[in-house]
Design a protein around this motif. Structure first.
Motif, PDB file in Angstrom:
ATOM      1  N   ARG A   1       0.763  -1.136   0.108  1.00 20.66           N
ATOM      2  CA  ARG A   1       0.043  -0.051  -0.096  1.00 20.66           C
ATOM      3  C   ARG A   1       0.719   1.268   0.136  1.00 20.66           C
ATOM      4  O   ARG A   1       1.944   1.196   0.598  1.00 20.66           O
ATOM      5  N   ALA A   2       0.255   2.171  -0.507  1.00 21.58           N
ATOM      6  CA  ALA A   2       1.173   3.655  -0.632  1.00 21.58           C
ATOM      7  C   ALA A   2       0.917   4.270   0.699  1.00 21.58           C
ATOM      8  O   ALA A   2      -0.341   4.383   1.208  1.00 21.58           O
ATOM      9  N   PRO A   3       1.632   4.507   1.564  1.00 27.78           N
ATOM     10  CA  PRO A   3       1.463   5.236   2.708  1.00 27.78           C
ATOM     11  C   PRO A   3       1.086   6.711   2.819  1.00 27.78           C
ATOM     12  O   PRO A   3       1.565   7.555   1.553  1.00 27.78           O
ATOM     13  N   ARG A   4       0.093   7.102   3.617  1.00 27.24           N
ATOM     14  CA  ARG A   4      -0.576   8.445   3.488  1.00 27.24           C
ATOM     15  C   ARG A   4      -0.229   9.265   4.784  1.00 27.24           C
ATOM     16  O   ARG A   4      -0.906   8.893   5.697  1.00 27.24           O
ATOM     17  N   ILE A   5       0.811   9.954   4.864  1.00 26.00           N
ATOM     18  CA  ILE A   5       1.298  10.530   6.017  1.00 26.00           C
ATOM     19  C   ILE A   5       1.485  11.872   6.087  1.00 26.00           C
ATOM     20  O   ILE A   5       1.700  12.738   5.098  1.00 26.00           O
ATOM     21  N   ALA A   6       0.911  12.768   7.186  1.00 24.35           N
ATOM     22  CA  ALA A   6       1.209  13.991   7.264  1.00 24.35           C
ATOM     23  C   ALA A   6       2.016  14.101   8.662  1.00 24.35           C
ATOM     24  O   ALA A   6       1.859  13.623   9.843  1.00 24.35           O
ATOM     25  N   CYS A   7       3.425  14.730   8.374  1.00 23.28           N
ATOM     26  CA  CYS A   7       4.151  15.171   9.607  1.00 23.28           C
ATOM     27  C   CYS A   7       4.242  16.612   9.844  1.00 23.28           C
ATOM     28  O   CYS A   7       4.591  17.313   9.370  1.00 23.28           O
ATOM     29  N   LEU A   8       3.699  16.802  11.356  1.00 21.98           N
ATOM     30  CA  LEU A   8       3.623  18.100  11.635  1.00 21.98           C
ATOM     31  C   LEU A   8       4.758  18.611  12.291  1.00 21.98           C
ATOM     32  O   LEU A   8       5.411  18.180  13.009  1.00 21.98           O
ATOM     33  N   PRO A   9       5.374  19.830  11.680  1.00 20.75           N
ATOM     34  CA  PRO A   9       6.614  20.433  12.377  1.00 20.75           C
ATOM     35  C   PRO A   9       6.618  20.605  13.804  1.00 20.75           C
ATOM     36  O   PRO A   9       7.516  20.636  14.474  1.00 20.75           O
ATOM     37  N   ALA A  10       5.304  20.974  14.100  1.00 23.01           N
ATOM     38  CA  ALA A  10       5.055  21.397  15.708  1.00 23.01           C
ATOM     39  C   ALA A  10       3.739  21.114  15.921  1.00 23.01           C
ATOM     40  O   ALA A  10       2.956  21.113  14.946  1.00 23.01           O
ATOM     41  N   PRO A  11       3.629  20.868  17.313  1.00 22.24           N
ATOM     42  CA  PRO A  11       1.945  20.658  17.462  1.00 22.24           C
ATOM     43  C   PRO A  11       1.207  21.845  17.459  1.00 22.24           C
ATOM     44  O   PRO A  11       1.807  23.089  17.634  1.00 22.24           O
ATOM     45  N   GLY A  12      -0.058  21.964  17.729  1.00 19.93           N
ATOM     46  CA  GLY A  12      -0.900  22.838  17.818  1.00 19.93           C
ATOM     47  C   GLY A  12      -2.336  22.603  16.909  1.00 19.93           C
ATOM     48  O   GLY A  12      -2.270  22.006  15.935  1.00 19.93           O
ATOM     49  N   VAL A  13      -3.283  23.152  17.363  1.00 19.12           N
ATOM     50  CA  VAL A  13      -4.550  22.920  17.121  1.00 19.12           C
ATOM     51  C   VAL A  13      -4.602  23.261  15.461  1.00 19.12           C
ATOM     52  O   VAL A  13      -4.961  22.403  14.774  1.00 19.12           O
ATOM     53  N   GLU A  14      -4.351  24.564  15.183  1.00 21.20           N
ATOM     54  CA  GLU A  14      -4.306  24.957  13.855  1.00 21.20           C
ATOM     55  C   GLU A  14      -3.685  23.950  12.704  1.00 21.20           C
ATOM     56  O   GLU A  14      -4.342  23.496  11.564  1.00 21.20           O
TER      57      GLU A  14
END
Lengths: 358, 358
Positions: free
Chosen positions: A222-235
DNA sequence: CCCTTGTGCAGGAACGTTCCTTCACGAATA
DNA sequence: TATTCGTGAAGGAACGTTCCTGCACAAGGG
């Protein structure tokens, strides 16, 4: 000058002089030691109270040879100490560590994570609990070199060579197993395109989890679908979710590894026109109890910060009291399947049951 | 026995002997003091490193006369220390206190809140920050008697008689003004039946707020509608809200004083068949940033735990360094009006603007 | 009457630093 | 040559406890 008053504090000898006895007698009288007749004891106590005598804590500690103080340090994003204590995971770690320590008669010091040289060694500690140590962590090294027992929440890093090893303990999770458990569950519930939201931090947790996810995907082609956040935060987090869901062929399951208000996430997904679990299965890594009160209730993965911290403190205290117990303890994450990740067919879910690996 | 190893730690004298110099020379060489030629200094440093010497923190502190350690204690529900640190307010207090303290070169000790006698005096502290002290708080009394400066977040309690007063400082909020500001705003937005959710705790905040609410209602001849929660918790809070809204003549505005997941609250209200702000105006006391990302965004009242803690630490540090500044600092709460409490007519709200009293 | 035993307390050595004082010694000055 | 001076380093007194050792005295037993 450090003491606010310039009255130079009344010491043990002052009480002794005033009471017409020796230091020994005063010490014994106040600590309930020695062989003293009740009369003497009471007399000394009265004089001490009259003078407002309070023993000097530091001097007692020096004499005692221990401080009954445990250090707590979080090594993620070292240059901005304790910013993440707002997150439920850290917050619960702090709470549980403190409560466990106090139960054993220890206080807890929140440590600096950076600073001139090895400034943390200026703090008189009996032991330290280090959260998310980095590779070859200087803080861990310093404390071990100073003979201060260290327990960390990463067993991999406790394996330092040589004799120092005897002083390091660990508590850890079977991170891979937890991630795979969630992914397997989602697959079983019918998901074919599982997206993941992770954080780009030094925390082993995220790195390991992301790797586990990639491996899992690779095994299935399967192709991974990933979002890596550089910093935490609601927005940022909501933004990442929005982007993931806006893909031409959108994911049919979402697995979040970053901490976030789960009701808010659910609401956001709805506002994007998708329903949970109908269009999108949802599993959140969180310690927020609100997750089980949403509609539908959200499946959660918890890394049990409370139990981790308690175990770490027990390990440390055992070691300090000479009871050399285990080297560490391996935990299983707590995966609770709720309606948000129930199979579309309705074969699963709806309930609130815990699942544990193997 | 306390030290895990039975090797009795290498001391300053050991280094001195090994290097063939005196204690003074070793101390000076390592601390960069005295008048020593570079050769001697380096030689001593090499020997010290070879022996693995680490200075004893406690001994240094005894000599120094201060510990660079600040205590932090929350006095609400004393018998179960730090249970409420999970709440965003406490969590942020802890975080901000720690960061401010570290910035000034101080560490923070999370204190026990009960225990045998005055056990907290066994911890070597330079100063203490006490959150929500009770009337005649024994902890505050003990520390002041021991000559340890105390800053509390209640100015009323800092007014102790006599000379001890000089050592106590405070940071506080104009609680009444904040509550009235919210109530006035709701009234102006058209609310006629404002309900309040509060906690039945020893915290001054709740007691004062409830009193302010009652006064405000009395002045207008309105009947107060209030739910007092015996304990915090998602379940209890939602239950209380449900009951308030189930009244024969339901409230048209809700003002929560207890901390709660605001998106979840909004969702719960919706599930009860009421719309915000259409049927019900909503203002929440919270420190959760998620409140501004809901739909509609929620009006919030924040007591700025971060700023409070920072101010408390500054006060303490100033006092410790002999800079006798103010006795305290009075803050205004941060009331942010958002769409959840906009007037039905649409005259107000929608934006995200801060309002400050005075 | 001497030796034990026990009681009530004093003296002083730790604990491991820092830092103030002193001292020796070589070079520069009178 | 006798006095300063600066340098390099040692000695020892704090910091304020705790606790080990030991002394004086009284009571009891041989």
């Amino acid at each position: 000058m450090s003491q606010s008053d310039r009255t130079p504090r009344v010491r043990l000898v002052d009480v002794a002089r005033a009471a017409g006895v020796s230091k020994t007698t005063v010490s014994d009288a106040l600590n309930g030691a020695g062989r003293l007749p009740a009369a003497t004891r009471e007399h000394v106590q009265k004089v001490a109270r009259a003078l407002g005598y309070r023993p000097n804590a530091t001097a007692r500690l020096l004499r005692a040879g221990h401080t009954r103080l445990l250090g707590l340090a979080a090594r993620e994003y070292v240059e901005t100490p304790w910013v993440y204590a707002d997150l439920a995971y850290f917050s619960q770690i702090v709470t549980a560590t403190t409560r466990a320590a106090l139960a054993h008669g220890y206080g807890v010091v929140l440590l600096p994570t950076y600073g001139p040289d090895d400034c943390w060694l200026d703090i008189p500690l009996d032991g330290v609990f280090v959260i998310d140590p980095v590779e070859g962590d200087p803080m861990v090294r310093d404390f071990l070199a100073a003979g201060v027992p260290v327990v960390s929440d990463r067993r991999a890093l406790a394996e330092v060579p040589g004799e120092a090893r005897a002083a390091g303990g660990w508590v850890d999770f079977d991170n891979d197993a937890a991630v795979r458990q969630v992914l397997d569950h989602l697959e079983e519930a019918g998901a074919e395109r599982i997206a993941v939201v992770a954080g780009a931090t030094t925390a082993c947790f995220h790195q390991q989890s992301v790797r586990a996810y990639h491996d899992w995907c690779a095994e299935r082609g399967r192709a991974p679908r990933i979002a890596c956040l550089p910093a935490p935060g609601v927005e940022q987090t909501l933004q990442a979710v929005t982007e993931l869901l806006a893909a031409p062929v959108p994911p049919d399951a979402l697995f979040t590894l970053v901490e976030l208000s789960t009701p808010l996430l659910l609401d956001t997904i709805r506002r994007l026109g998708r329903s949970v679990p109908g269009d999108l299965l949802l599993v959140c890594t969180t310690e927020d109890p609100a997750a089980s009160y949403t509609d539908p209730p959200i499946s959660t993965l918890s890394f049990l910060p409370g139990e981790t911290a308690r175990a770490a403190v027990e390990l440390l205290v055992d070691r300090l009291d000479g009871r050399g117990g285990d080297d560490g303890r391996l935990f299983s994450a707590d995966f609770r399947i709720r309606a948000s990740s129930a199979a579309p067919g309705g074969g699963r879910g709806g309930g609130d049951r815990a699942a544990r690996p193997g």
